[in-house]
Design a protein around this motif. Sequence first.
Motif, PDB file in Angstrom:
ATOM      1  N   ASN A  38      60.124   9.865 -47.437  1.00 56.27           N
ATOM      2  CA  ASN A  38      58.658   9.815 -47.395  1.00 56.27           C
ATOM      3  C   ASN A  38      58.086  11.116 -46.848  1.00 56.27           C
ATOM      4  O   ASN A  38      58.805  11.954 -46.310  1.00 56.27           O
ATOM      5  CB  ASN A  38      58.162   8.594 -46.596  1.00 56.27           C
ATOM      6  N   LEU A  39      56.799  11.247 -47.007  1.00 54.49           N
ATOM      7  CA  LEU A  39      56.102  12.467 -46.621  1.00 54.49           C
ATOM      8  C   LEU A  39      56.181  12.724 -45.116  1.00 54.49           C
ATOM      9  O   LEU A  39      56.328  13.858 -44.686  1.00 54.49           O
ATOM     10  CB  LEU A  39      54.644  12.383 -47.083  1.00 54.49           C
ATOM     11  N   GLU A  40      56.137  11.674 -44.318  1.00 48.26           N
ATOM     12  CA  GLU A  40      56.184  11.833 -42.867  1.00 48.26           C
ATOM     13  C   GLU A  40      57.512  12.445 -42.418  1.00 48.26           C
ATOM     14  O   GLU A  40      57.545  13.340 -41.572  1.00 48.26           O
ATOM     15  CB  GLU A  40      55.953  10.483 -42.167  1.00 48.26           C
ATOM     16  N   GLU A  41      58.631  11.967 -42.987  1.00 47.50           N
ATOM     17  CA  GLU A  41      59.938  12.533 -42.656  1.00 47.50           C
ATOM     18  C   GLU A  41      60.008  14.003 -43.061  1.00 47.50           C
ATOM     19  O   GLU A  41      60.515  14.839 -42.310  1.00 47.50           O
ATOM     20  CB  GLU A  41      61.055  11.769 -43.368  1.00 47.50           C
ATOM     21  N   LEU A  42      59.512  14.294 -44.241  1.00 48.92           N
ATOM     22  CA  LEU A  42      59.512  15.675 -44.734  1.00 48.92           C
ATOM     23  C   LEU A  42      58.734  16.587 -43.796  1.00 48.92           C
ATOM     24  O   LEU A  42      59.222  17.635 -43.383  1.00 48.92           O
ATOM     25  CB  LEU A  42      58.921  15.737 -46.143  1.00 48.92           C
ATOM     26  N   LEU A  43      57.524  16.183 -43.453  1.00 48.08           N
ATOM     27  CA  LEU A  43      56.683  17.013 -42.590  1.00 48.08           C
ATOM     28  C   LEU A  43      57.322  17.227 -41.223  1.00 48.08           C
ATOM     29  O   LEU A  43      57.261  18.324 -40.666  1.00 48.08           O
ATOM     30  CB  LEU A  43      55.294  16.391 -42.458  1.00 48.08           C
ATOM     31  N   SER A  44      57.961  16.195 -40.677  1.00 48.77           N
ATOM     32  CA  SER A  44      58.630  16.331 -39.379  1.00 48.77           C
ATOM     33  C   SER A  44      59.781  17.321 -39.443  1.00 48.77           C
ATOM     34  O   SER A  44      59.913  18.185 -38.572  1.00 48.77           O
ATOM     35  CB  SER A  44      59.165  14.975 -38.907  1.00 48.77           C
ATOM     36  N   LEU A  45      60.617  17.217 -40.471  1.00 53.54           N
ATOM     37  CA  LEU A  45      61.756  18.124 -40.586  1.00 53.54           C
ATOM     38  C   LEU A  45      61.315  19.569 -40.789  1.00 53.54           C
ATOM     39  O   LEU A  45      61.907  20.489 -40.229  1.00 53.54           O
ATOM     40  CB  LEU A  45      62.662  17.696 -41.737  1.00 53.54           C
ATOM     41  N   SER A  50      64.459  24.030 -36.549  1.00 58.52           N
ATOM     42  CA  SER A  50      64.682  25.302 -35.856  1.00 58.52           C
ATOM     43  C   SER A  50      65.019  26.426 -36.824  1.00 58.52           C
ATOM     44  O   SER A  50      64.834  27.594 -36.497  1.00 58.52           O
ATOM     45  CB  SER A  50      65.796  25.139 -34.825  1.00 58.52           C
ATOM     46  N   GLU A  51      65.529  26.092 -38.016  1.00 56.57           N
ATOM     47  CA  GLU A  51      65.879  27.090 -39.025  1.00 56.57           C
ATOM     48  C   GLU A  51      65.098  26.797 -40.306  1.00 56.57           C
ATOM     49  O   GLU A  51      64.837  25.651 -40.621  1.00 56.57           O
ATOM     50  CB  GLU A  51      67.371  27.013 -39.354  1.00 56.57           C
ATOM     51  N   ARG A  77      56.113  28.865 -43.928  1.00 53.57           N
ATOM     52  CA  ARG A  77      57.172  29.869 -43.720  1.00 53.57           C
ATOM     53  C   ARG A  77      58.541  29.245 -43.498  1.00 53.57           C
ATOM     54  O   ARG A  77      59.540  29.951 -43.517  1.00 53.57           O
ATOM     55  CB  ARG A  77      56.814  30.765 -42.545  1.00 53.57           C
ATOM     56  N   GLN A  78      58.601  27.955 -43.258  1.00 54.56           N
ATOM     57  CA  GLN A  78      59.878  27.270 -43.066  1.00 54.56           C
ATOM     58  C   GLN A  78      60.570  26.982 -44.393  1.00 54.56           C
ATOM     59  O   GLN A  78      61.722  26.569 -44.409  1.00 54.56           O
ATOM     60  CB  GLN A  78      59.681  25.955 -42.313  1.00 54.56           C
TER      61      GLN A  78
END
Length: 137
Positions: A38-45, A50-51, A77-78
């Motif tokens: 889901n979108l929430e998991e994506l945004l959190s990762l 850190s990379e 930028r991530q």
Amino acid sequence: MSKKSTRILIADEQHFSRLRIERWFNQLGYYRVAPVQNLEELLSLVEYGSEPIDLLVINAALGHGKLNLLDFCLDNRQLARVMIYDGQRAHLPVITGCAQQMVHVSHAVLPELPLIQRLMALVDPLRPSVGTVISVR
């Protein structure tokens, strides 16, 4: 030989789709693959990682109505490179110019092995090439 450190994120609501795409990457020798549903998991990762992520493979429907997926991918930028699939259903335009080097929009409902091979020739150029890539449409 592929870089074992290549970080790949697959975002799709359908478990079968995530699993199938991950298997394609595994067949090509990429095992550092993280699936999200889901979108929430994506945004959190993406936000708290850190990379940077070398490649995000995302179903266009995941952001539909909740997030301007193109702007998010282009401005983050991530994310080193992004492939948005099922772009036709989400009415995403084909991208040209400099942005095309980072974000690829595919109208395929689900990316298959040849599409992923061509994309990985761009993401991981140290791997023996399967052919010259001009477009991943």
